[in-house]
Design a protein around this motif. Sequence first.
Motif, short mmCIF file in Angstrom:
data_model
loop_
_atom_site.label_atom_id
_atom_site.label_comp_id
_atom_site.label_asym_id
_atom_site.label_seq_id
_atom_site.Cartn_x
_atom_site.Cartn_y
_atom_site.Cartn_z
N VAL A 1 0.85 -1.19 0.00
CA VAL A 1 0.00 0.00 0.00
C VAL A 1 0.89 1.24 0.00
N LEU A 2 0.62 2.18 -0.93
CA LEU A 2 1.45 3.38 -1.07
C LEU A 2 0.55 4.60 -1.25
N SER A 3 1.14 5.80 -1.15
CA SER A 3 0.30 7.00 -1.04
C SER A 3 0.94 8.22 -1.68
N ALA A 4 0.19 8.88 -2.54
CA ALA A 4 0.63 10.16 -3.08
C ALA A 4 0.58 11.25 -2.01
N GLY A 5 -0.36 11.11 -1.09
CA GLY A 5 -0.49 12.11 -0.02
C GLY A 5 0.76 12.25 0.80
N LYS A 6 1.38 11.10 1.17
CA LYS A 6 2.62 11.13 1.94
C LYS A 6 3.79 11.52 1.05
N ALA A 7 3.79 11.02 -0.20
CA ALA A 7 4.93 11.25 -1.08
C ALA A 7 5.06 12.71 -1.50
N PHE A 8 3.94 13.39 -1.73
CA PHE A 8 3.98 14.73 -2.31
C PHE A 8 3.31 15.79 -1.44
N ALA A 9 3.18 15.54 -0.13
CA ALA A 9 2.58 16.53 0.78
C ALA A 9 1.19 16.93 0.29
N ALA A 10 0.38 15.93 -0.04
CA ALA A 10 -0.94 16.18 -0.61
C ALA A 10 -1.95 15.23 0.02
N THR A 11 -2.05 15.25 1.34
CA THR A 11 -2.89 14.28 2.04
C THR A 11 -4.37 14.42 1.69
N GLY A 12 -4.79 15.62 1.31
CA GLY A 12 -6.20 15.82 0.97
C GLY A 12 -6.57 15.38 -0.42
N TRP A 13 -5.60 14.98 -1.21
CA TRP A 13 -5.91 14.54 -2.57
C TRP A 13 -6.58 13.18 -2.58
N ARG A 14 -6.27 12.36 -1.58
CA ARG A 14 -6.84 11.02 -1.47
C ARG A 14 -6.55 10.19 -2.72
N VAL A 15 -5.28 10.10 -3.06
CA VAL A 15 -4.82 9.25 -4.15
C VAL A 15 -3.76 8.30 -3.59
N GLY A 16 -4.01 7.01 -3.72
CA GLY A 16 -3.05 6.01 -3.31
C GLY A 16 -3.00 4.91 -4.35
N TRP A 17 -2.17 3.90 -4.10
CA TRP A 17 -2.12 2.78 -5.04
C TRP A 17 -1.65 1.52 -4.34
N ILE B 1 -17.17 -0.05 -4.29
CA ILE B 1 -17.11 0.86 -3.14
C ILE B 1 -17.04 2.32 -3.59
N ILE B 2 -16.13 2.62 -4.52
CA ILE B 2 -15.99 4.02 -4.96
C ILE B 2 -16.02 4.18 -6.48
N PHE B 3 -16.02 3.08 -7.19
CA PHE B 3 -15.98 3.01 -8.66
C PHE B 3 -14.64 3.50 -9.20
N CYS B 4 -14.27 4.76 -8.93
CA CYS B 4 -12.99 5.24 -9.42
C CYS B 4 -12.50 6.38 -8.54
N THR B 5 -11.23 6.70 -8.69
CA THR B 5 -10.60 7.79 -7.94
C THR B 5 -10.56 9.04 -8.80
N ASN B 6 -10.57 10.22 -8.15
CA ASN B 6 -10.71 11.46 -8.92
C ASN B 6 -9.60 11.61 -9.96
N SER B 7 -10.00 12.06 -11.13
CA SER B 7 -9.13 12.03 -12.31
C SER B 7 -8.03 13.08 -12.33
N PRO B 8 -8.33 14.37 -12.14
CA PRO B 8 -7.26 15.36 -12.32
C PRO B 8 -6.10 15.18 -11.35
N LEU B 9 -6.38 14.74 -10.12
CA LEU B 9 -5.29 14.57 -9.17
C LEU B 9 -4.51 13.30 -9.44
N GLN B 10 -5.10 12.33 -10.13
CA GLN B 10 -4.31 11.21 -10.63
C GLN B 10 -3.28 11.69 -11.65
#
Length: 459
Positions: free
Chosen positions: A281-297, A315-324
Amino acid sequence: MTLRQALSSLISRVGASACLASSPLPTRIHLARAMSTNNLYPLAVSSRLIEGRALLQDVWSVFNAANLPHDCINLGQGYMNFPPPAWVTDAANAALKTTLSNHYAHPKGRIRLRNAIKAFYEPSFNRSLDVESEILVTSGANEGQFSVFTAFLEQGDEVIMFEPFFDQYLASVIFNGGKPVYVPLHPNLDGDKPTSADWKIDFDELRRAITPRTKMIIVNTPHNPVGKIFTKDELEKIADLSKEFNLLVMADEVYDCLVYDDKEHIRIANLPGMWDRTVTVLSAGKAFAATGWRVGWLIGPASIIGPTLAASTRIIFCTNSPLQEAAAAGLEEARSRGFFEQQLKEYQERRDVLLSALDKTGIKYSLPEGSYFVLVDISRLKIPDDYPFPLYIMNRPRDFKASWFIAMEIGVSSIPVSDFYCEEHCNIGENYARFAFCKDVDTLRQAGERLQKLVNYLT
């Protein structure tokens, strides 16, 4: 009525016998059950909300800016007070101006991001990654973990969690019908300069915790809140048990970019025989100081990613596109910019600023070798017997009182650690408060100056 007001009202209505029990942690269950039967919720709520501590005012709600002095410096919650790098936010802005990136992404994640994950992580996983079957983009690390539990847990399946644990694990396991089984890390902090490595696993205890119902074990390294980097020897022993008992391993490695003092972060998925039973489990929020983006992988074999995709899609169908798209740009450019190397230096400076201030007070802590948290030993903190705690603090463990006292009298907030333990092991956590150093240096220096007042309250 807020939950805080509801709890205070409930305490006054149902009385001390139900709510003010002498043992603080069972009070969580007493309160939750009372709430479900005292007209706060006219319809019966799920018992999973009670057992998952979801009905109660959690530690994040208690130590929230709304409850604390307006000028209190927040070193409690683990979010940054500085923005993501400009070249990453520029990519987010650019994505917002296109058509496709404003619409549904593929449930697996946008192909640009999956390709970026493949290119960035293949070297550290020592293997080629298939973007169609071995990578899944999720709405933050939490949703990714939740979807794994949904995909693999049957009612009553047991999940081993090392304590202290990230508190989302508890609810996510219980909401999916699982049963948490707790194995504490044992601190041995008697030396002059203890470190997070001094929080040890008792492997005999871990073996005893495994039963025929055990399905999964969660390994969080670098560890929140201890800052521990699990050693190769520790991971090999966990791997051996996982193979012996056919366990799925959830490797929560969201802080993998924050490893200090030349320590080595080892991916358990890379150990012999572990790729096929491990999801990382990994996280863009931790990697790029963007915890509110809610993008992980998630990265793992198709046999794990496939069922997890099926769950995540519902559960969520998909994750938000522009922040991906922005996260993809972050991974694509990180190496050429030397981003993670520079970020690590900046975090090490932040860590050292806070620890230097703690050293001056004489208070003990365990030096974190990873993540952006430090556990401070508050056992020597002397709180006046008549200190006026609010009701929702008065019946909580000692570390809640210590963190509240420090926030009110010193002006720096922290997070009590006992909430990251089960009832049986709560006494371990009561001695610690978690301070986060994911703040800018000026804020940490100001906090360090305030923390000098601790010397007035140490025995």
